[in-house]
Design an enzyme around this catalytic site. Sequence first.
Site, short mmCIF file in Angstrom:
data_model
loop_
_atom_site.label_atom_id
_atom_site.label_comp_id
_atom_site.label_asym_id
_atom_site.label_seq_id
_atom_site.Cartn_x
_atom_site.Cartn_y
_atom_site.Cartn_z
N LYS A 11 123.19 66.63 51.43
CA LYS A 11 122.11 66.42 50.45
C LYS A 11 122.67 66.24 49.03
CE LYS A 11 118.56 68.53 53.29
NZ LYS A 11 117.27 69.27 53.31
N HIS A 117 121.10 68.27 56.25
CA HIS A 117 120.07 68.07 57.27
C HIS A 117 120.76 67.98 58.62
CE1 HIS A 117 116.81 66.29 59.60
NE2 HIS A 117 117.69 65.41 60.03
#
Length: 139
Positions: A11, A117
């Site tokens: 991220k 993720h």
Amino acid sequence: MKGRITLTMIKPHAIEDGNLGNILAKIQMAGFKISALKMLRLRLNQAQEFYKIHEGRDFYKPLTEFMSNGPIVAAILEKDNAVEDFRKLIGATDPSTAQEGTIRKLFGLNTRENAVHGSDSDENARIEADFFFSLLERY
Ligand code: CMP
């Protein structure tokens, strides 16, 4: 037999924090083969498409804005039982409740800025891998 691939995104905050190399090292040390990799910045509509299953949740708007606010690194990771093993490696969604030593515990800041993720099922791993990578980009 469980699927052999999962899809991860590193991220934006983790890249900004200088932890891209640390996170990739953890992934490789855990036995995952990186079979596709790219850095890109998602447009807002692409982040909305990626996280479509969360549309309507209160965190959807801030999540998609955050994910399109800076570059990410997307990767296809390969290993037996990839989805489940990667979810163990990254830890709980909320870094404050993640187990010691997990990627989110080490590099996550909060539930949204949780460093990485990871796909939640074999079916979503395939859909998410196709979202980022053509066959020509997989090794
Ligand atoms: P990720 O694995 O990228 O998949 C969906 C993301 O939504 C998740 O990580 C979190 O960053 C975010 N998310 C899930 N639940 C919440 C929540 N309750 N509050 C804020 N963000 C959330």
